[in-house]
Enzyme design. Sequence first.
Site, mmCIF file in Angstrom:
data_model
loop_
_atom_site.group_PDB
_atom_site.id
_atom_site.type_symbol
_atom_site.label_atom_id
_atom_site.label_comp_id
_atom_site.label_asym_id
_atom_site.label_seq_id
_atom_site.Cartn_x
_atom_site.Cartn_y
_atom_site.Cartn_z
ATOM 1 N N THR A 58 -1.351 -24.159 2.593
ATOM 2 C CA THR A 58 -2.539 -24.932 2.892
ATOM 3 C C THR A 58 -3.366 -25.209 1.635
ATOM 4 O O THR A 58 -3.319 -24.422 0.707
ATOM 5 C CB THR A 58 -3.352 -24.029 3.837
ATOM 6 O OG1 THR A 58 -2.527 -23.718 4.939
ATOM 7 C CG2 THR A 58 -4.627 -24.652 4.281
ATOM 8 N N VAL A 72 0.249 -25.421 16.189
ATOM 9 C CA VAL A 72 -0.984 -25.573 15.424
ATOM 10 C C VAL A 72 -1.356 -24.199 14.885
ATOM 11 O O VAL A 72 -1.343 -23.219 15.639
ATOM 12 C CB VAL A 72 -2.123 -26.132 16.313
ATOM 13 C CG1 VAL A 72 -3.440 -26.154 15.549
ATOM 14 C CG2 VAL A 72 -1.761 -27.533 16.799
ATOM 15 N N GLY A 73 -1.659 -24.116 13.607
ATOM 16 C CA GLY A 73 -1.996 -22.836 12.990
ATOM 17 C C GLY A 73 -3.495 -22.629 12.874
ATOM 18 O O GLY A 73 -4.291 -23.188 13.631
ATOM 19 N N THR A 133 -5.888 -19.469 3.389
ATOM 20 C CA THR A 133 -4.494 -19.909 3.307
ATOM 21 C C THR A 133 -3.603 -18.694 3.542
ATOM 22 O O THR A 133 -4.008 -17.567 3.256
ATOM 23 C CB THR A 133 -4.177 -20.548 1.935
ATOM 24 O OG1 THR A 133 -2.748 -20.687 1.804
ATOM 25 C CG2 THR A 133 -4.669 -19.693 0.775
ATOM 26 N N GLY A 134 -2.416 -18.932 4.065
ATOM 27 C CA GLY A 134 -1.501 -17.813 4.325
ATOM 28 C C GLY A 134 -0.800 -17.993 5.648
ATOM 29 O O GLY A 134 -0.613 -19.119 6.111
ATOM 30 N N HIS A 135 -0.422 -16.865 6.273
ATOM 31 C CA HIS A 135 0.297 -16.943 7.544
ATOM 32 C C HIS A 135 -0.692 -17.219 8.663
ATOM 33 O O HIS A 135 -1.525 -16.380 9.013
ATOM 34 C CB HIS A 135 1.057 -15.634 7.792
ATOM 35 C CG HIS A 135 1.883 -15.678 9.037
ATOM 36 N ND1 HIS A 135 1.777 -14.762 10.038
ATOM 37 C CD2 HIS A 135 2.801 -16.592 9.451
ATOM 38 C CE1 HIS A 135 2.611 -15.096 11.023
ATOM 39 N NE2 HIS A 135 3.232 -16.196 10.688
ATOM 40 N N GLY A 136 -0.617 -18.446 9.201
ATOM 41 C CA GLY A 136 -1.617 -18.932 10.150
ATOM 42 C C GLY A 136 -1.843 -18.037 11.350
ATOM 43 O O GLY A 136 -2.982 -17.779 11.744
#
Length: 310
Positions: free
Chosen positions: A167, A196-197, A218-221
Amino acid sequence: MLPVVVVHGGAGHIPKERSEPSTSGVCSAARSAYSVLKGGGSSMDAVVEAVMLLENNPSFNAGCGSVLNIKGEVEMDALVMDGKTLSSGAVSAVRNIANPILLARLVMEKTSHACLTAEGANRFARSMGVPEVPQESLITEYSRMRWRKNLAPDANPVECQMGKMGTVGAVAVDTDGNIACATSTGGMINKMEGRVGDTPCIGSGSYADNMSGAVSTTGHGEAIMKVTLARHILFHMEQGQSAEAASDLGLAHMKSRVGGLGGVVTVDPQGNWAARFSSRQMAWAAAQKDMLHYGLYMGEHFTQIVEDAH
């Protein structure tokens, strides 16, 4: 201390050949956003400018360069938030739009809603005169190659996120002391259609409040959503923690509680800022007092005068 803008280009593992373009990309986005602020522009103008440039840069997973879903298509999410009024606008699972962040801002400014999704968001874009672009114009050869690779039955799920540019996002405080944030993404590699994250979810993908500050994540949603990371960090700031300490506490909580890695850019109302991450790398840049700050690896912090930045 004001104005200030801080930008990230995604947390994760960035292959060597992509590290230079990602660093120069965030630096140029921070410079442009800073010149908006120096010219009297609002924090909202600045964060949207930064994110729009990153969406247009194929090195990042947002706009052109977005990762592909399981069907090999681009579906994008974006969010903006205004810290003065707590107004926000988001879009999720949008297609054929070059700059989802501009559409998110239109949702905030032209509707009474906070988020529009999929075909409804695209219909709204058409009604606002936002041009649709062919899907192919958003797909890079790199994204297609990684999509194919991850379709293989023997694909390694850890390796499949390697080279994942995450992201993109920005936070800013303008000379009036108003705070804003913006975040945009193409999502997760080979995600299910319609996934959708965290990015368009207020409090997870980002949050801005003039009373406490702003965060873009940002990262693992899925992990970020579980701990509502952006709001969690601002909670620590409201308890008296600095932007840096609060960011570290939020990231540590996400790692210990749900095993998630990620990164954030954070700013407080006085213009103190932080760029922190628990992943291997995160491309980030900040501009303040005519100095550009930037880095990619843990502990890295380069500075140069804004005009001289390449």
